[in-house]
Write a protein that holds these residues in place. Structure first.
Motif, PDB file in Angstrom:
ATOM      1  N   ARG A 126       0.905  -1.292   0.215  1.00 43.06           N
ATOM      2  CA  ARG A 126       0.051   0.001   0.026  1.00 43.06           C
ATOM      3  C   ARG A 126       0.939   1.172  -0.105  1.00 43.06           C
ATOM      4  N   TYR A 127       0.357   2.258  -0.748  1.00 40.94           N
ATOM      5  CA  TYR A 127       1.047   3.522  -0.763  1.00 40.94           C
ATOM      6  C   TYR A 127       0.197   4.712  -0.069  1.00 40.94           C
ATOM      7  N   SER A 128       0.972   5.486   0.607  1.00 43.25           N
ATOM      8  CA  SER A 128       0.218   6.596   1.294  1.00 43.25           C
ATOM      9  C   SER A 128       1.291   7.736   1.611  1.00 43.25           C
ATOM     10  N   ARG A 129       0.441   8.671   1.847  1.00 43.95           N
ATOM     11  CA  ARG A 129       1.455  10.213   1.994  1.00 43.95           C
ATOM     12  C   ARG A 129       2.199  10.108   3.409  1.00 43.95           C
ATOM     13  N   GLU A 185       2.287  10.124  -2.690  1.00 47.72           N
ATOM     14  CA  GLU A 185       2.122   9.177  -1.811  1.00 47.72           C
ATOM     15  C   GLU A 185       3.601   8.297  -2.038  1.00 47.72           C
TER      16      GLU A 185
END
Length: 158
Positions: A38-41, A54
């Motif tokens: 998963r990618y996020s900020r 992200e």
């Protein structure tokens, strides 16, 4: 040493019926489709770039789905218990870099290092030897000799 790990890994793959399956080359026992990414900020400094992209990578692997020897799995759970959540996933996070690919590679390296560390069989220590007792005995004898030496000096002064 490395060849013995690779040989045992190959034998284990044949036992699991996974010979010929494509693996991530850096992470032992983990196939690419077993990774949950998963990618996020990311947090921290970086200005507008951090707020828009992200780049933080959250990589998870379900330990139940990985085909690895029981001993290695037990050592992995024991060594990485702080990174394993209630669902039985080994969680690795990286937000060190401003680039998503670098953070992804960092997660792969961390996961590979954790599994490779778990593959190493710890040496069994021989606790039957009396080295500690012998050392303590010699230490006490030295203390008695020093004490007698210092008492002899006091007696000669007085």
């Amino acid at each position: 040493f490395r060849s013995s790990i690779l040989t045992s890994r190959f034998q284990f793959l044949v036992q699991c019926g996974l010979h010929g399956v494509r693996w991530l080359s850096d992470i032992p026992y983990v196939r690419k489709h077993e990774l949950i990414v998963r990618y996020s900020r990311a947090s921290g400094p970086g200005g507008q770039h951090v707020n828009k992209t992200e780049t933080k990578v959250d990589m998870r692997v379900r330990l139940d789905e990985i085909c690895m020897p029981k001993e290695v799995r037990q050592r992995l759970v024991e060594q990485q218990r702080g990174r394993i959540n209630k669902q039985g996933e080994l969680v690795v996070v990286s937000m060190e870099h401003r680039d998503r690919q670098k953070n992804y590679n960092d997660c792969v390296d961390k996961l590979a290092e954790a599994i490779k560390t778990a593959q190493i069989v710890p040496e069994v220590r021989n606790m039957n030897s009396k080295t500690k007792g012998d050392f303590n005995m010699h230490r006490l004898e030295d203390k008695r000799r020093n004490q007698a030496k210092k008492q002899a000096r006091r007696a000669s002064i007085e």
